[in-house]
Motif scaffolding. Structure first.
Motif, PDB file in Angstrom:
ATOM      1  N   THR A   1      39.474  53.381  42.507  1.00  0.00           N
ATOM      2  CA  THR A   1      38.800  53.594  43.786  1.00  0.00           C
ATOM      3  C   THR A   1      38.335  52.284  44.380  1.00  0.00           C
ATOM      4  N   TRP A   2      37.768  51.410  43.538  1.00  0.00           N
ATOM      5  CA  TRP A   2      37.317  50.093  44.016  1.00  0.00           C
ATOM      6  C   TRP A   2      38.498  49.259  44.512  1.00  0.00           C
ATOM      7  N   LEU A   3      39.581  49.237  43.752  1.00  0.00           N
ATOM      8  CA  LEU A   3      40.761  48.477  44.166  1.00  0.00           C
ATOM      9  C   LEU A   3      41.308  48.967  45.501  1.00  0.00           C
ATOM     10  N   GLU A   4      41.321  50.254  45.699  1.00  0.00           N
ATOM     11  CA  GLU A   4      41.936  50.827  46.887  1.00  0.00           C
ATOM     12  C   GLU A   4      41.055  50.733  48.134  1.00  0.00           C
ATOM     13  N   HIS A   5      39.724  50.676  47.956  1.00  0.00           N
ATOM     14  CA  HIS A   5      38.856  50.841  49.119  1.00  0.00           C
ATOM     15  C   HIS A   5      37.812  49.738  49.327  1.00  0.00           C
ATOM     16  N   ALA A   6      37.467  48.952  48.331  1.00  0.00           N
ATOM     17  CA  ALA A   6      36.395  47.959  48.491  1.00  0.00           C
ATOM     18  C   ALA A   6      36.842  46.819  49.400  1.00  0.00           C
ATOM     19  N   PRO A   7      35.949  46.342  50.276  1.00  0.00           N
ATOM     20  CA  PRO A   7      36.318  45.230  51.166  1.00  0.00           C
ATOM     21  C   PRO A   7      36.587  43.932  50.404  1.00  0.00           C
ATOM     22  N   ASN A   8      36.052  43.804  49.180  1.00  0.00           N
ATOM     23  CA  ASN A   8      36.298  42.622  48.356  1.00  0.00           C
ATOM     24  C   ASN A   8      37.251  42.915  47.205  1.00  0.00           C
ATOM     25  N   SER A   9      38.118  43.914  47.386  1.00  0.00           N
ATOM     26  CA  SER A   9      39.135  44.218  46.392  1.00  0.00           C
ATOM     27  C   SER A   9      40.154  43.085  46.327  1.00  0.00           C
ATOM     28  N   PRO A  10      40.671  42.743  45.151  1.00  0.00           N
ATOM     29  CA  PRO A  10      41.714  41.718  45.082  1.00  0.00           C
ATOM     30  C   PRO A  10      42.972  42.097  45.862  1.00  0.00           C
TER      31      PRO A  10
ATOM     32  N   ALA B   1      42.975  42.876  48.799  1.00  0.00           N
ATOM     33  CA  ALA B   1      42.748  42.378  50.151  1.00  0.00           C
ATOM     34  C   ALA B   1      42.535  40.873  50.198  1.00  0.00           C
ATOM     35  N   ALA B   2      42.608  40.181  49.056  1.00  0.00           N
ATOM     36  CA  ALA B   2      42.345  38.743  49.021  1.00  0.00           C
ATOM     37  C   ALA B   2      43.456  37.971  49.719  1.00  0.00           C
ATOM     38  N   VAL B   3      43.068  37.016  50.576  1.00  0.00           N
ATOM     39  CA  VAL B   3      44.048  36.196  51.292  1.00  0.00           C
ATOM     40  C   VAL B   3      43.909  34.712  50.982  1.00  0.00           C
ATOM     41  N   ALA B   4      42.774  34.274  50.437  1.00  0.00           N
ATOM     42  CA  ALA B   4      42.589  32.858  50.121  1.00  0.00           C
ATOM     43  C   ALA B   4      41.418  32.687  49.167  1.00  0.00           C
ATOM     44  N   GLN B   5      41.482  31.598  48.390  1.00  0.00           N
ATOM     45  CA  GLN B   5      40.367  31.226  47.515  1.00  0.00           C
ATOM     46  C   GLN B   5      40.358  29.708  47.396  1.00  0.00           C
ATOM     47  N   GLN B   6      39.206  29.091  47.690  1.00  0.00           N
ATOM     48  CA  GLN B   6      39.110  27.630  47.621  1.00  0.00           C
ATOM     49  C   GLN B   6      37.728  27.202  47.167  1.00  0.00           C
ATOM     50  N   PRO B   7      37.638  26.073  46.436  1.00  0.00           N
ATOM     51  CA  PRO B   7      36.327  25.488  46.136  1.00  0.00           C
ATOM     52  C   PRO B   7      35.672  25.001  47.422  1.00  0.00           C
ATOM     53  N   ILE B   8      34.358  25.113  47.498  1.00  0.00           N
ATOM     54  CA  ILE B   8      33.641  24.635  48.681  1.00  0.00           C
ATOM     55  C   ILE B   8      33.528  23.112  48.666  1.00  0.00           C
ATOM     56  N   GLY B   9      33.366  22.533  47.479  1.00  0.00           N
ATOM     57  CA  GLY B   9      33.309  21.084  47.355  1.00  0.00           C
ATOM     58  C   GLY B   9      32.213  20.482  48.211  1.00  0.00           C
TER      59      GLY B   9
ATOM     60  N   ARG C   1      46.068  45.259  52.665  1.00  0.00           N
ATOM     61  CA  ARG C   1      46.140  45.675  51.270  1.00  0.00           C
ATOM     62  C   ARG C   1      47.513  45.333  50.713  1.00  0.00           C
ATOM     63  N   GLY C   2      47.560  44.991  49.445  1.00  0.00           N
ATOM     64  CA  GLY C   2      48.826  44.693  48.809  1.00  0.00           C
ATOM     65  C   GLY C   2      49.620  45.955  48.515  1.00  0.00           C
ATOM     66  N   ASP C   3      50.822  45.758  48.025  1.00  0.00           N
ATOM     67  CA  ASP C   3      51.695  46.888  47.722  1.00  0.00           C
ATOM     68  C   ASP C   3      51.487  47.422  46.310  1.00  0.00           C
ATOM     69  N   HIS C   4      50.746  46.689  45.488  1.00  0.00           N
ATOM     70  CA  HIS C   4      50.580  47.105  44.094  1.00  0.00           C
ATOM     71  C   HIS C   4      49.556  48.231  43.965  1.00  0.00           C
ATOM     72  N   HIS C   5      49.689  49.001  42.893  1.00  0.00           N
ATOM     73  CA  HIS C   5      48.726  50.038  42.542  1.00  0.00           C
ATOM     74  C   HIS C   5      48.420  49.913  41.060  1.00  0.00           C
ATOM     75  N   ALA C   6      47.199  50.231  40.682  1.00  0.00           N
ATOM     76  CA  ALA C   6      46.835  50.180  39.265  1.00  0.00           C
ATOM     77  C   ALA C   6      47.459  51.373  38.545  1.00  0.00           C
TER      78      ALA C   6
ATOM     79  N   ALA D   1      46.434  34.728  46.120  1.00  0.00           N
ATOM     80  CA  ALA D   1      45.265  33.928  46.452  1.00  0.00           C
ATOM     81  C   ALA D   1      44.561  33.418  45.200  1.00  0.00           C
ATOM     82  N   TYR D   2      44.717  34.138  44.089  1.00  0.00           N
ATOM     83  CA  TYR D   2      44.025  33.784  42.849  1.00  0.00           C
ATOM     84  C   TYR D   2      44.916  32.943  41.937  1.00  0.00           C
ATOM     85  N   PRO D   3      44.375  31.870  41.335  1.00  0.00           N
ATOM     86  CA  PRO D   3      45.122  31.175  40.283  1.00  0.00           C
ATOM     87  C   PRO D   3      45.090  31.999  39.002  1.00  0.00           C
ATOM     88  N   CYS D   4      46.127  31.866  38.193  1.00  0.00           N
ATOM     89  CA  CYS D   4      46.206  32.627  36.944  1.00  0.00           C
ATOM     90  C   CYS D   4      45.613  31.830  35.785  1.00  0.00           C
TER      91      CYS D   4
END
Length: 260
Positions: A27-36, A38-46, A117-122, A236-239
């Motif tokens: 449910t969180w993956l499918e609907h949360a605004p901060n679900s991965p 929906a992630a489009v970018a991730q960067q250090p603020i530095g 949202r991405g095409d993947h499903h849990a 958007a996420y490094p592995c």
């Protein structure tokens, strides 16, 4: 520590708490605004991060020029509407985007989410009682800390918690356990592992599973609760890199799958 102290589950079917965990996570993956999803970018603020226009560090369509800075333990957002302090580890909005600032105090990272949202499903393997094990955590030979990437791709300072020696597929394997911060003061005993299903049913980089405290100073390691790192859902996420020695020669067909 004798290996015989590790014992498998006697459950014949999936426990109710596991089914509930999976349902809540999906449910969180499918609907949360901060679900991965929906992630489009991730960067250090530095030293500071420019947001918005096409020439910004983080271009965001439809967003005027803004700047994120981290100073004195605070994260500040400057823009046409003025300056505001943004929360740590909690979602906040900027136009049609949702942002989350997280990470160690001296190395904050911002993750940006959109409505896409991405095409993947849990999806999960069927429950396997044979990979739900209980036993002791062996203290580390050399206590210390190490920087690693967590499940969300953010670098954290993890504590070497020890090892477990588990019998899987007729073999006994030693797995490294680390205490990984998960936001605020919380932390979990985590194992990042690989097995022979990686790239053939599960995510190629490996999966995470948490140790659960059990009575008698013991822990439960239930591979039915194994989950993907967030890089499985968005580029958007490094592995995270494989943890040295945490490879199982036998396939672990339990927990979260990949590629469906």
């Amino acid at each position: 520590m004798p290996l015989a102290v590790w014992a498998g589950s006697v459950a014949a079917q999936s426990p109710p708490d596991l089914a509930r965990e999976r349902s809540e996570y999906i449910t969180w993956l499918e609907h949360a605004p901060n679900s991965p999803f929906a992630a489009v970018a991730q960067q250090p603020i530095g030293a500071g991060l420019r947001l918005g226009p096409a020439d910004a560090d983080l271009p965001l369509d439809g967003i005027a020029k803004h700047r994120l800075t981290a100073t004195g333990g605070r994260t500040l957002l400057d823009g046409p509407e003025g300056r505001r302090q943004v929360p740590r580890a909690l979602p906040f909005t900027l136009g049609r985007y949702t942002l989350v600032v997280d990470g160690p105090g001296g190395r904050p990272v911002v993750t940006v989410f959109s409505a896409r949202r991405g095409d993947h499903h849990a999806v999960y393997y069927p429950f396997d009682a044979g990979v739900a094990l209980t036993g002791p955590l062996i203290p580390p030979r050399k206590p210390g800390k190490v920087r690693i990437l967590g499940v969300d791709g953010i670098e954290v300072e993890a504590v070497e918690a020890g090892t477990v020696i588990v019998p899987i597929g007729g073999r006994s394997t030693r797995l490294r356990v680390r205490r990984v911060p998960t936001g605020g003061e919380e932390s979990e005993l985590e194992i990042f592992f690989r097995d022979s299903t990686n790239g053939a049913g599960t995510y190629p980089a490996g999966r995470f599973v948490s140790l659960i405290p059990a009575p008698g100073n013991r822990y439960t390691l239930d591979f039915n609760r194994a989950r993907n790192p967030f890089c499985a859902y968005s580029s958007a996420y490094p592995c995270p890199a494989p943890w040295e020695g945490n490879s199982l020669a036998t396939p672990v067909r339990a927990g979260e799958r990949y590629g469906e």
